[in-house]
Write an enzyme that holds these catalytic residues in place. Structure first.
Site, PDB file in Angstrom:
ATOM      1  N   GLY A   1       0.862  -1.183   0.000  1.00 21.92           N
ATOM      2  CA  GLY A   1       0.000   0.000   0.000  1.00 21.92           C
ATOM      3  C   GLY A   1       0.890   1.222   0.000  1.00 21.92           C
TER       4      GLY A   1
ATOM      5  N   ILE B   1       5.899  -3.578  11.008  1.00 22.90           N
ATOM      6  CA  ILE B   1       5.312  -2.271  11.351  1.00 22.90           C
ATOM      7  C   ILE B   1       3.817  -2.287  11.051  1.00 22.90           C
ATOM      8  CG2 ILE B   1       7.450  -0.935  11.082  1.00 22.90           C
ATOM      9  CD1 ILE B   1       6.334   0.010   8.320  1.00 22.90           C
TER      10      ILE B   1
ATOM     11  N   ARG C   1       0.669  -4.885  12.296  1.00 24.79           N
ATOM     12  CA  ARG C   1      -0.020  -5.060  13.567  1.00 24.79           C
ATOM     13  C   ARG C   1       0.515  -6.333  14.218  1.00 24.79           C
ATOM     14  NH1 ARG C   1      -1.413  -0.559  13.445  1.00 24.79           N
ATOM     15  NH2 ARG C   1      -3.499   0.338  13.535  1.00 24.79           N
TER      16      ARG C   1
ATOM     17  N   GLU D   1      -0.402  -4.591  23.679  1.00 30.60           N
ATOM     18  CA  GLU D   1       0.391  -3.389  23.960  1.00 30.60           C
ATOM     19  C   GLU D   1      -0.219  -2.671  25.158  1.00 30.60           C
ATOM     20  OE1 GLU D   1       0.367  -1.282  20.240  1.00 30.60           O
ATOM     21  OE2 GLU D   1       1.360  -2.910  19.192  1.00 30.60           O
TER      22      GLU D   1
ATOM     23  N   HIS E   1       5.278   0.939  19.483  1.00 33.39           N
ATOM     24  CA  HIS E   1       4.283   1.361  18.471  1.00 33.39           C
ATOM     25  C   HIS E   1       4.394   2.864  18.179  1.00 33.39           C
ATOM     26  CE1 HIS E   1       0.103   0.192  16.699  1.00 33.39           C
ATOM     27  NE2 HIS E   1       0.747   1.053  15.923  1.00 33.39           N
TER      28      HIS E   1
HETATM   29  C1  GLV Z   1      -0.738   3.049  13.526  1.00 30.16           C
HETATM   30  O1  GLV Z   1      -0.419   1.922  13.761  1.00 30.16           O
HETATM   31  C2  GLV Z   1      -1.797   3.413  12.633  1.00 30.16           C
HETATM   32  O2  GLV Z   1      -2.553   2.539  12.189  1.00 30.16           O
HETATM   33  O3  GLV Z   1      -1.918   4.607  12.353  1.00 30.16           O
END
Ligand code: GLV
Ligand code: GLV
Length: 317
Positions: free
Chosen positions: A154, A233, A235, A264, A283
Site C-alpha cells: 500500500g 510495522i 499489527r 500493547e 508502536h
Molecule cells: C498506527 O499503527 C496506525 O494505524 O496509524
C-alpha cells in the site's frame, strides 16, 4: 451535536470544532478510556474520535443510538467493526496519507537498527561492558544491496520501497493486487508469498484483516533463511509470537524488529524482553510531532465536516 474525543489532545485543535459542536474530551493522555466510561460517554454522542486502544465492536455500536461517525486516530482500523458500522449507517474515518512517509521512515530505521544491532551496541556502552575494539564486535548484517520482501504494498509499503531503492536493494513484494506503478518506478518485483519469505529482510506493512492475521507463523518462519531479519510495522496480530520467538532462538532466522505487538504495552515477563535479537519499539510508527499534529487535525476536520452535514475527508471505503 456532541463530539467525544477518547484521549486528551491539545486544546488548540478543538477550539474551532467547539464553535459548531459540544466537544467532550477524556482527561487522560496516557491511558485509554475505561470501557464503562467509554460506553457511558458515547451513549449520546453524534461523533466519536477514537484511538487504536478503543474497541469499537458490536456492543459499542449498538450502545450508541445517535452515532453518525467513528473517526480513528490511526490509518489502521482493525479495532473497529467496520462492516457492522456500515450496516448501521455509521461512517468510519481513518488518517491515511498524512502518516505514510513517517511510518515508512520508522520501518526503515527499525530495519537498520536491527541489522546493525544498534540497541544491543548502545547497551554494551551504557552497561560499561565495552572493553575495546574487536574484529567482530557487534558485527551485524549489511542492508545495502540485499534483498527485501515487502508484505503489503500500500502507500506505506511503497514509501518503504522507495527508501530501499536508495540503498540499492533488490525489491520484492507480495500483496493482494499487483502494484504496477511500484513495479515501474521502483523496479519492484511481484513474487509469491513463499518467494517473499526467502529474502534477506521480510517486512510487514500490511493492514490486519482476517486474511492476514497470523500469516507470520511457524510455517512461514521455517521457510525463511537462517539470516533473514523480520520487521513488523503492521499489527501484532500478523505474527504468532511464540513461533517467532522459537524461530529466533533456534536460529531459523537471524533477528526481528517489531514496532507492534499482539498486546500493547508489552506484558512484564514477556519473553521478547530477554531476547537480544528481537528489538521491540512501543508502536511509534507515525510518532513525529509533525505527523501526529497532521493526524489530529485530519480527525478534527473529519468531525467538523460531519457535524456540518458535509462529506468527511477520509472515510474508510
Ligand atoms: C498506527 O499503527 C496506525 O494505524 O496509524
Ligand atoms: C538485534 O540484533 C539487536 O538486539 O539489536
Amino acid at each position: 451535536m456532541k463530539v467525544l474525543v477518547t484521549r486528551q489532545i491539545p486544546e488548540r485543535f478543538i477550539e474551532d470544532l467547539k464553535t459548531v459542536a459540544d466537544v467532550e474530551m477524556y482527561h487522560e493522555k496516557l491511558k485509554a478510556m475505561p470501557r464503562e466510561e467509554l460506553l457511558n460517554e458515547s451513549q449520546d454522542a453524534d461523533v466519536v474520535i477514537t484511538m487504536m486502544s478503543d474497541q469499537i465492536d458490536q456492543e459499542y455500536l449498538d450502545h450508541c443510538p445517535k452515532l453518525k461517525a467513528v473517526i480513528n486516530l490511526a490509518v489502521g482500523y482493525d479495532n473497529i467493526d467496520v462492516d457492522y458500522a456500515r450496516d448501521k449507517g455509521i461512517i468510519v474515518c481513518n488518517t491515511p496519507d498524512v502518516l505514510t512517509e513517517t511510518t515508512a521512515e520508522l520501518g526503515f530505521t527499525l530495519m537498520l537498527v536491527t541489522a546493525r544491532r544498534i540497541i544491543e551496541a548502545a547497551h554494551l556502552v551504557e552497561s560499561r561492558e565495552w572493553k575495546g575494539w574487536e574484529p567482530y564486535l557487534m558485527a551485524g548484517k549489511d542492508v545495502y544491496r540485499k534483498s527485501v520482501g515487502i508484505y503489503g504494498m500500500g502507500s506505506i509499503g511503497t514509501a518503504f520501497a522507495r527508501r530501499c531503492k536508495g540503498f540499492d536493494m533488490d525489491i520484492m513484494y507480495h500483496t493482494r493486487s499487483r502494484h504496477e506503478e511500484a513495479e515501474k518506478e521502483l523496479v519492484a518485483k511481484y513474487v509469491s508469498f513463499d518467494e517473499l519469505l526467502k529474502t534477506d529482510y521480510v517486512v510487514c506493512t500490511a493492514p490486519l484483516t482476517k486474511e492476514t492475521e497470523n500469516i507470520f507463523n511457524k510455517e512461514a518462519f521455517q521457510k525463511m533463511n537462517d539470516d533473514t531479519i523480520f520487521i513488523n510495522i503492521g499489527r501484532g496480530g500478523h505474527v504468532v509470537e511464540e513461533d517467532l520467538l522459537e524461530a529466533v532462538q533456534n536460529g531459523e532466522i537471524l533477528a526481528a524488529g517489531l514496532d507492534v505487538l499482539r498486546q500493547e504495552p508489552i506484558k512484564e515477563g514477556h519473553p521478547f524482553l530477554k531476547e537480544k535479537n528481537i528489538v521491540v519499539l512501543p508502536h511509534i510508527g507515525s510518532a513525529t510531532v509533525e505527523t501526529r499534529d497532521a493526524m489530529i487535525q485530519l480527525c478534527v476536520d473529519n468531525a467538523k465536516h460531519i457535524v456540518n452535514g458535509e462529506e468527511p475527508k477520509t472515510p474508510v471505503k
